[in-house]
Design a protein around this motif. Structure first.
Motif, short mmCIF file in Angstrom:
data_model
loop_
_atom_site.label_atom_id
_atom_site.label_comp_id
_atom_site.label_asym_id
_atom_site.label_seq_id
_atom_site.Cartn_x
_atom_site.Cartn_y
_atom_site.Cartn_z
N ASN A 1 8.86 8.05 -9.03
CA ASN A 1 8.63 7.58 -10.71
C ASN A 1 9.04 6.26 -10.90
OD1 ASN A 1 8.33 10.49 -11.16
ND2 ASN A 1 10.49 10.60 -11.81
N ILE A 2 9.84 5.59 -10.06
CA ILE A 2 10.17 4.07 -10.07
C ILE A 2 8.91 3.52 -9.92
CG2 ILE A 2 11.39 2.22 -9.24
CD1 ILE A 2 13.92 4.18 -9.16
N ALA A 3 8.15 3.93 -8.85
CA ALA A 3 7.09 3.19 -7.98
C ALA A 3 6.00 3.46 -9.08
CB ALA A 3 6.76 4.06 -6.88
N PHE A 4 5.80 4.59 -9.76
CA PHE A 4 4.75 4.67 -10.72
C PHE A 4 4.87 3.78 -11.95
CE2 PHE A 4 2.77 6.18 -14.62
CZ PHE A 4 1.67 6.81 -14.25
N ALA A 5 6.37 3.42 -12.54
CA ALA A 5 6.55 2.74 -13.57
C ALA A 5 6.15 1.01 -13.04
CB ALA A 5 7.99 3.00 -14.11
N PHE A 6 6.69 0.72 -11.89
CA PHE A 6 6.40 -0.66 -11.36
C PHE A 6 5.13 -0.99 -11.43
CE2 PHE A 6 5.10 -3.29 -8.10
CZ PHE A 6 6.10 -4.64 -8.21
N GLN A 7 3.98 -0.19 -10.98
CA GLN A 7 2.62 -0.22 -10.54
C GLN A 7 2.11 -0.46 -12.10
OE1 GLN A 7 -0.41 1.36 -7.36
NE2 GLN A 7 -0.15 2.88 -9.05
N LYS B 1 4.33 9.95 -15.28
CA LYS B 1 4.22 8.91 -16.45
C LYS B 1 5.36 9.02 -17.27
CE LYS B 1 0.85 7.37 -19.69
NZ LYS B 1 0.82 5.75 -19.00
N GLY B 2 5.87 7.99 -17.94
CA GLY B 2 6.70 8.02 -18.99
C GLY B 2 8.35 8.29 -18.67
N VAL B 3 8.78 8.23 -17.36
CA VAL B 3 10.01 8.61 -17.05
C VAL B 3 10.74 7.22 -17.26
CG1 VAL B 3 11.74 9.24 -15.13
CG2 VAL B 3 9.62 10.54 -15.32
N TYR B 4 10.07 6.18 -17.04
CA TYR B 4 10.77 4.59 -16.98
C TYR B 4 9.60 3.75 -17.69
CZ TYR B 4 13.71 6.38 -13.29
OH TYR B 4 14.66 7.29 -12.59
N ARG B 5 10.25 2.79 -18.52
CA ARG B 5 9.54 2.09 -18.99
C ARG B 5 9.61 0.52 -18.57
NH1 ARG B 5 4.62 0.51 -21.76
NH2 ARG B 5 5.00 -1.50 -22.74
N PHE B 6 8.61 0.04 -17.73
CA PHE B 6 9.07 -1.37 -17.17
C PHE B 6 8.59 -2.40 -18.09
CE2 PHE B 6 10.12 -0.88 -12.43
CZ PHE B 6 10.83 0.40 -12.74
N PRO B 7 9.06 -3.39 -18.18
CA PRO B 7 8.43 -4.63 -19.00
C PRO B 7 7.17 -5.09 -18.53
CG PRO B 7 10.27 -5.63 -17.52
CD PRO B 7 10.09 -4.19 -17.26
N ARG B 8 6.50 -5.84 -19.07
CA ARG B 8 5.31 -6.39 -19.14
C ARG B 8 5.28 -7.92 -19.15
NH1 ARG B 8 5.25 -0.87 -18.70
NH2 ARG B 8 3.32 -0.19 -18.76
N PRO B 9 5.72 -8.53 -18.01
CA PRO B 9 6.34 -9.95 -17.67
C PRO B 9 5.33 -11.00 -18.55
CG PRO B 9 6.70 -8.94 -15.79
CD PRO B 9 5.85 -8.03 -16.75
N PRO C 1 0.91 -1.04 0.11
CA PRO C 1 -0.16 -0.04 0.01
C PRO C 1 0.90 1.24 0.26
CG PRO C 1 -0.75 -1.68 1.47
CD PRO C 1 0.46 -2.07 1.08
N ARG C 2 1.92 1.21 0.62
CA ARG C 2 3.04 2.43 0.97
C ARG C 2 3.41 2.75 -0.73
NH1 ARG C 2 3.51 3.89 5.72
NH2 ARG C 2 3.20 2.27 7.49
N LEU C 3 3.83 1.53 -1.15
CA LEU C 3 4.39 1.69 -2.71
C LEU C 3 3.25 2.43 -3.60
CD1 LEU C 3 6.73 1.25 -4.84
CD2 LEU C 3 5.55 -0.96 -5.34
N ALA C 4 1.87 1.87 -3.49
CA ALA C 4 0.78 2.51 -4.28
C ALA C 4 0.75 4.05 -4.07
CB ALA C 4 -0.40 1.64 -4.13
N LYS C 5 0.81 4.22 -2.59
CA LYS C 5 0.63 5.71 -2.35
C LYS C 5 1.85 6.45 -3.09
CE LYS C 5 -0.36 8.73 1.52
NZ LYS C 5 -0.77 8.58 2.90
N LEU C 6 2.89 5.91 -2.94
CA LEU C 6 4.23 6.81 -3.40
C LEU C 6 4.08 6.98 -5.02
CD1 LEU C 6 6.99 8.11 -3.11
CD2 LEU C 6 7.94 5.57 -3.52
N ALA C 7 3.38 5.87 -5.72
CA ALA C 7 3.17 6.01 -7.14
C ALA C 7 2.26 6.98 -7.58
CB ALA C 7 2.83 4.66 -7.82
N GLU C 8 1.44 7.39 -6.45
CA GLU C 8 0.54 8.60 -7.02
C GLU C 8 1.23 9.93 -7.23
OE1 GLU C 8 -2.30 8.87 -3.89
OE2 GLU C 8 -3.01 7.20 -4.29
N LEU C 9 2.51 9.82 -6.61
CA LEU C 9 3.41 11.04 -6.90
C LEU C 9 4.35 11.02 -8.15
CD1 LEU C 9 4.41 11.69 -2.98
CD2 LEU C 9 2.27 12.69 -4.27
N GLY C 10 4.31 9.81 -8.80
CA GLY C 10 5.29 9.57 -9.77
C GLY C 10 4.73 10.30 -11.05
#
Length: 340
Positions: free
Chosen positions: A238-244, A192-200, A181-190
């Motif tokens: 930004n990393i949290a946003f890309a991960f989520q 979009k487009g700074v990082y592109r993570f794979p879709r496994p 839940p803390r990662l999801a909350k941090l992602a709200e501040l991230g």
């Protein structure tokens, strides 16, 4: 009929009373988050001990809240698995003890069936058949639900569950427990487009999942930016946003495939990760585009709780699925359940 539900599979003690005519009458929940926070995760022995301390007082509170006595209870349902064996044993022992003392039948309930049926506690309920996406710290399952108890697993994680990946990534980033839940909350501040993570595992056929590599990708990205102690908060966001974003996209791609494969237009999402706001919004948008509908429980019934066990227990009780032995099954495939 009225049933008492007991949930002690991991780090939440949940007790509820459910009436088949009046609905949910009471719901008591105690979370062990503070107990395990210093260890960065659930300590099984501590979890079991805390269940011992909390279960009986919560049962008393649930009975009082519902205006019930032992004479009003027709059966006692408990989580038989899957889960931590010690924690499960606490619930099963108490259930069996009360059943013996009160002369009531005992009903073993599958934890994930409880999650799957949690949306049935809401006013708007899905009709059978439907697809269920069960996402939690220990499970990621895509299930075709033909009827109550008739389940076919379409896909599952071959390594980390999506909730586990959220928690591990949060820990890598130095976030406090519970990390997801803390990662999801941090992602709200991230951004979009700074990082592109794979879709496994979305570049190949099939409905199985893999989130371990996504966690590793996040760790490598953080390391490239200077590591946990030398990375500013915006970069972490930004990393949290890309991960989520990647995790949610992966779930959506698989859900879309499952719906196409089965021809169904209804999907249920349940389990702890189903409380994720971004996932709910994205799945809602997807189903709107497909002309279908998504169902999920209220936030308080996404995580482990006694209400879902009481409801599932009522359905099992009506079908005659009672047991003389309060058995536990730490590993218990949902496909082994009998249809009702």
């Amino acid at each position: 009929m009225r049933i008492l539900g007991i949930e002690t599979s991991c780090d939440e003690t949940g007790i509820a009373v459910y009436d088949d005519e009046l609905g949910l009458l009471s719901h008591q929940l105690y979370s062990q988050v503070k107990l395990h926070a210093d260890y960065g995760g659930v300590v099984p022995e501590l979890a079991s001990r805390d269940h011992v301390r909390k279960t009986l007082p919560l049962i008393d509170a649930a009975l009082e809240e519902s205006g019930s006595t032992k004479n009003d209870i027709d059966a006692i349902a408990y989580t038989a698995g899957p889960g931590l064996v010690g924690a499960l044993l606490v619930g099963s022992t108490i259930a069996r003890g009360l059943a013996f003392a009160w002369q009531k039948p005992v009903v073993p309930v599958h934890h994930m069936e409880g999650h799957l049926l949690a949306p049935m506690l809401e006013e708007e309920q899905p009709e059978y058949p439907f697809i269920a996406l069960l996402v939690s710290g220990g499970h990621t399952l895509l299930v075709e639900v033909k009827q109550l108890g008739d389940y076919t697993i379409l896909g599952e994680s071959i390594d980390d569950a999506v909730g586990e990946a959220f928690d591990k990534t949060a820990k890598i980033m130095g976030l406090e427990y519970p990390g997801g839940p803390r990662l999801a909350k941090l992602a709200e501040l991230g951004e979009k487009g700074v990082y592109r993570f794979p879709r496994p595992m979305t570049d190949r056929p099939g409905l199985d999942f893999s989130f371990s590599g996504l966690k590793t990708f996040a760790a490598n990205t953080l390391r490239a930016e200077g590591g946990m102690d030398n990375t500013n908060e915006q970069t972490k966001a930004n990393i949290a946003f890309a991960f989520q974003e990647a995790a949610v996209d992966t779930l959506l791609i698989k859900c879309k495939r499952a719906l196409k494969q089965t021809g169904l237009k209804r999907i249920v999402i349940a389990g702890g990760v189903s409380a994720n706001v971004h996932l709910r919004a994205a799945l809602g948008d997807l189903m709107k585009k497909l002309g279908g509908q998504v169902y999920y429980p209220r936030t308080e019934f996404c995580t482990d709780n006694g209400a879902m066990i009481a409801y599932a227990g009522m359905q099992r009780f009506k079908a005659g699925h009672v047991s003389n032995d309060a058995v536990v099954k730490p590993r218990w495939p949902i496909t082994e359940l009998l249809a009702m």
